[in-house]
Design a protein around this motif. Sequence first.
Motif, PDB file in Angstrom:
ATOM      1  N   THR A 123       0.835  -1.190   0.000  1.00  0.00           N
ATOM      2  CA  THR A 123       0.000   0.000   0.000  1.00  0.00           C
ATOM      3  C   THR A 123       0.874   1.245   0.000  1.00  0.00           C
ATOM      4  N   ASP A 124       0.557   2.228  -0.876  1.00  0.00           N
ATOM      5  CA  ASP A 124       1.356   3.450  -0.891  1.00  0.00           C
ATOM      6  C   ASP A 124       0.988   4.317   0.312  1.00  0.00           C
ATOM      7  N   ALA A 125       1.810   5.307   0.581  1.00  0.00           N
ATOM      8  CA  ALA A 125       1.669   6.120   1.789  1.00  0.00           C
ATOM      9  C   ALA A 125       0.326   6.843   1.844  1.00  0.00           C
ATOM     10  N   ALA A 126      -0.146   7.329   0.708  1.00  0.00           N
ATOM     11  CA  ALA A 126      -1.410   8.064   0.682  1.00  0.00           C
ATOM     12  C   ALA A 126      -2.581   7.147   1.047  1.00  0.00           C
ATOM     13  N   ALA A 127      -2.576   5.939   0.465  1.00  0.00           N
ATOM     14  CA  ALA A 127      -3.644   4.990   0.766  1.00  0.00           C
ATOM     15  C   ALA A 127      -3.574   4.535   2.218  1.00  0.00           C
ATOM     16  N   ALA A 128      -2.349   4.304   2.712  1.00  0.00           N
ATOM     17  CA  ALA A 128      -2.176   3.877   4.099  1.00  0.00           C
ATOM     18  C   ALA A 128      -2.696   4.933   5.057  1.00  0.00           C
ATOM     19  N   ALA A 129      -2.474   6.208   4.719  1.00  0.00           N
ATOM     20  CA  ALA A 129      -2.935   7.300   5.575  1.00  0.00           C
ATOM     21  C   ALA A 129      -4.464   7.316   5.661  1.00  0.00           C
ATOM     22  N   LYS A 130      -5.138   6.965   4.568  1.00  0.00           N
ATOM     23  CA  LYS A 130      -6.605   6.949   4.563  1.00  0.00           C
ATOM     24  C   LYS A 130      -7.146   5.802   5.427  1.00  0.00           C
ATOM     25  N   LEU A 131      -6.354   4.734   5.553  1.00  0.00           N
ATOM     26  CA  LEU A 131      -6.792   3.585   6.350  1.00  0.00           C
ATOM     27  C   LEU A 131      -6.455   3.739   7.828  1.00  0.00           C
ATOM     28  N   ASP A 132      -5.593   4.709   8.123  1.00  0.00           N
ATOM     29  CA  ASP A 132      -5.113   4.909   9.490  1.00  0.00           C
ATOM     30  C   ASP A 132      -6.272   5.152  10.461  1.00  0.00           C
ATOM     31  N   GLY A 133      -6.377   4.289  11.484  1.00  0.00           N
ATOM     32  CA  GLY A 133      -7.382   4.487  12.519  1.00  0.00           C
ATOM     33  C   GLY A 133      -8.808   4.245  12.098  1.00  0.00           C
ATOM     34  N   GLU A 228     -20.994  -3.711  18.738  1.00  0.00           N
ATOM     35  CA  GLU A 228     -21.687  -2.688  17.951  1.00  0.00           C
ATOM     36  C   GLU A 228     -20.974  -2.449  16.633  1.00  0.00           C
ATOM     37  N   GLU A 229     -21.767  -2.302  15.578  1.00  0.00           N
ATOM     38  CA  GLU A 229     -21.207  -1.964  14.273  1.00  0.00           C
ATOM     39  C   GLU A 229     -20.523  -0.599  14.363  1.00  0.00           C
ATOM     40  N   PRO A 230     -19.376  -0.443  13.721  1.00  0.00           N
ATOM     41  CA  PRO A 230     -18.726   0.873  13.703  1.00  0.00           C
ATOM     42  C   PRO A 230     -19.613   1.889  12.994  1.00  0.00           C
ATOM     43  N   LYS A 231     -19.449   3.128  13.379  1.00  0.00           N
ATOM     44  CA  LYS A 231     -20.197   4.178  12.692  1.00  0.00           C
ATOM     45  C   LYS A 231     -19.679   4.324  11.259  1.00  0.00           C
ATOM     46  N   LYS A 232     -20.515   4.853  10.404  1.00  0.00           N
ATOM     47  CA  LYS A 232     -20.162   4.942   8.991  1.00  0.00           C
ATOM     48  C   LYS A 232     -18.878   5.736   8.777  1.00  0.00           C
ATOM     49  N   ASN A 233     -18.709   6.810   9.538  1.00  0.00           N
ATOM     50  CA  ASN A 233     -17.502   7.643   9.353  1.00  0.00           C
ATOM     51  C   ASN A 233     -16.251   7.020   9.970  1.00  0.00           C
ATOM     52  N   GLU A 234     -16.417   5.867  10.626  1.00  0.00           N
ATOM     53  CA  GLU A 234     -15.280   5.154  11.190  1.00  0.00           C
ATOM     54  C   GLU A 234     -14.855   3.976  10.324  1.00  0.00           C
ATOM     55  N   THR A 235     -15.546   3.762   9.218  1.00  0.00           N
ATOM     56  CA  THR A 235     -15.376   2.546   8.418  1.00  0.00           C
ATOM     57  C   THR A 235     -14.926   2.863   6.995  1.00  0.00           C
ATOM     58  N   VAL A 236     -14.040   2.022   6.482  1.00  0.00           N
ATOM     59  CA  VAL A 236     -13.615   2.131   5.082  1.00  0.00           C
ATOM     60  C   VAL A 236     -13.884   0.780   4.411  1.00  0.00           C
ATOM     61  N   ASP A 237     -14.537   0.820   3.265  1.00  0.00           N
ATOM     62  CA  ASP A 237     -14.758  -0.395   2.479  1.00  0.00           C
ATOM     63  C   ASP A 237     -13.688  -0.406   1.395  1.00  0.00           C
ATOM     64  N   TYR A 238     -12.664  -1.231   1.582  1.00  0.00           N
ATOM     65  CA  TYR A 238     -11.518  -1.201   0.681  1.00  0.00           C
ATOM     66  C   TYR A 238     -11.816  -1.868  -0.652  1.00  0.00           C
ATOM     67  N   GLY A 239     -12.767  -2.776  -0.666  1.00  0.00           N
ATOM     68  CA  GLY A 239     -13.082  -3.499  -1.896  1.00  0.00           C
ATOM     69  C   GLY A 239     -13.000  -4.997  -1.702  1.00  0.00           C
ATOM     70  N   PRO A 240     -12.892  -5.756  -2.804  1.00  0.00           N
ATOM     71  CA  PRO A 240     -12.952  -7.213  -2.711  1.00  0.00           C
ATOM     72  C   PRO A 240     -11.711  -7.861  -2.090  1.00  0.00           C
ATOM     73  N   GLN A 241     -10.588  -7.125  -1.980  1.00  0.00           N
ATOM     74  CA  GLN A 241      -9.384  -7.727  -1.415  1.00  0.00           C
ATOM     75  C   GLN A 241      -8.542  -6.646  -0.744  1.00  0.00           C
ATOM     76  N   LEU A 242      -8.077  -6.972   0.472  1.00  0.00           N
ATOM     77  CA  LEU A 242      -7.245  -6.021   1.214  1.00  0.00           C
ATOM     78  C   LEU A 242      -5.852  -5.959   0.618  1.00  0.00           C
ATOM     79  N   PRO A 243      -5.152  -4.845   0.874  1.00  0.00           N
ATOM     80  CA  PRO A 243      -3.741  -4.810   0.471  1.00  0.00           C
ATOM     81  C   PRO A 243      -2.947  -5.809   1.298  1.00  0.00           C
ATOM     82  N   THR A 244      -1.868  -6.292   0.750  1.00  0.00           N
ATOM     83  CA  THR A 244      -1.020  -7.230   1.492  1.00  0.00           C
ATOM     84  C   THR A 244      -0.380  -6.495   2.656  1.00  0.00           C
ATOM     85  N   SER A 245      -0.508  -7.094   3.859  1.00  0.00           N
ATOM     86  CA  SER A 245       0.035  -6.417   5.036  1.00  0.00           C
ATOM     87  C   SER A 245       0.880  -7.362   5.834  1.00  0.00           C
TER      88      SER A 245
END
Length: 245
Positions: A123-133, A228-245
């Motif tokens: 994952t590039d730095a920009a994408a990683a920053a969006k996933l942070d927290g 409890e389900e996370p709130k919408k603003n706390e959640t990211v839907d990355y797509g069909p496959q996560l980045p390799t971590s």
Amino acid sequence: MTAIPQGRTRRAALLSAMCALVVTGTGLTGCGGDDPDAGTNGVGKLSADEIQRKTRTAADSADAVRLSGNVVTSGRTYRLDMRLKADGGSGSVTSEGSTFRLLRIDEQLYLMADADFWSHGDTDAAAAAKLDGKYVKVPQGDPSYKKFSGFTDMNVLLDGLLTLHGTVEKDGHHEQSGTRTIRITGDGGSGGTLDVSLEGKPYPVRLVRGGGAGTLSFSAWGKDFTLEEPKKNETVDYGPQLPTS
């Protein structure tokens, strides 16, 4: 008639009072060789095999548990602090300096980690920053789903952990975090060591896995908690496959 020295009388009275305090105040072994199982659930009087069956039955009947400690698998150490129940679980996992949180509700699994966790892979730095927290939905078809969901599955974890290998024997009465226990071992400890509660139901209290594969503590047996389900603003839907971590 020979007089008894006053100091000896006071010492005898003090000793008697101390013995009474130990027996009535804690239920532990008294000063006269009292039964160490007095005031307990009686499991300590059973054979090692019977204790193992009793504690497994108690664990299987519980609706929830908190599990914390270290698990070593495939040469990798995981530090767990998870609350688990039949329909999911939540908590944290630390491995190789990275800590991430897991939340599973029924079949939906979420993973939360910092940018450093995601930037270790492709994952590039920009994408990683969006996933942070953020809680990231883990697709069920993703290779990470089975790996991470196992940490949130009460039945899977207990099935894999609460087994002593080899000949099971008793190893005396002990105490763990203020709870009186009876200890059983597999092959003298090389196959694992399990402390079982002598108070209330005979739940597992502490497990030392054989072969240096970790040490775990169990608590909050049967104590329900809310998922409890996370709130919408706390959640990211990355797509069909996560980045390799």
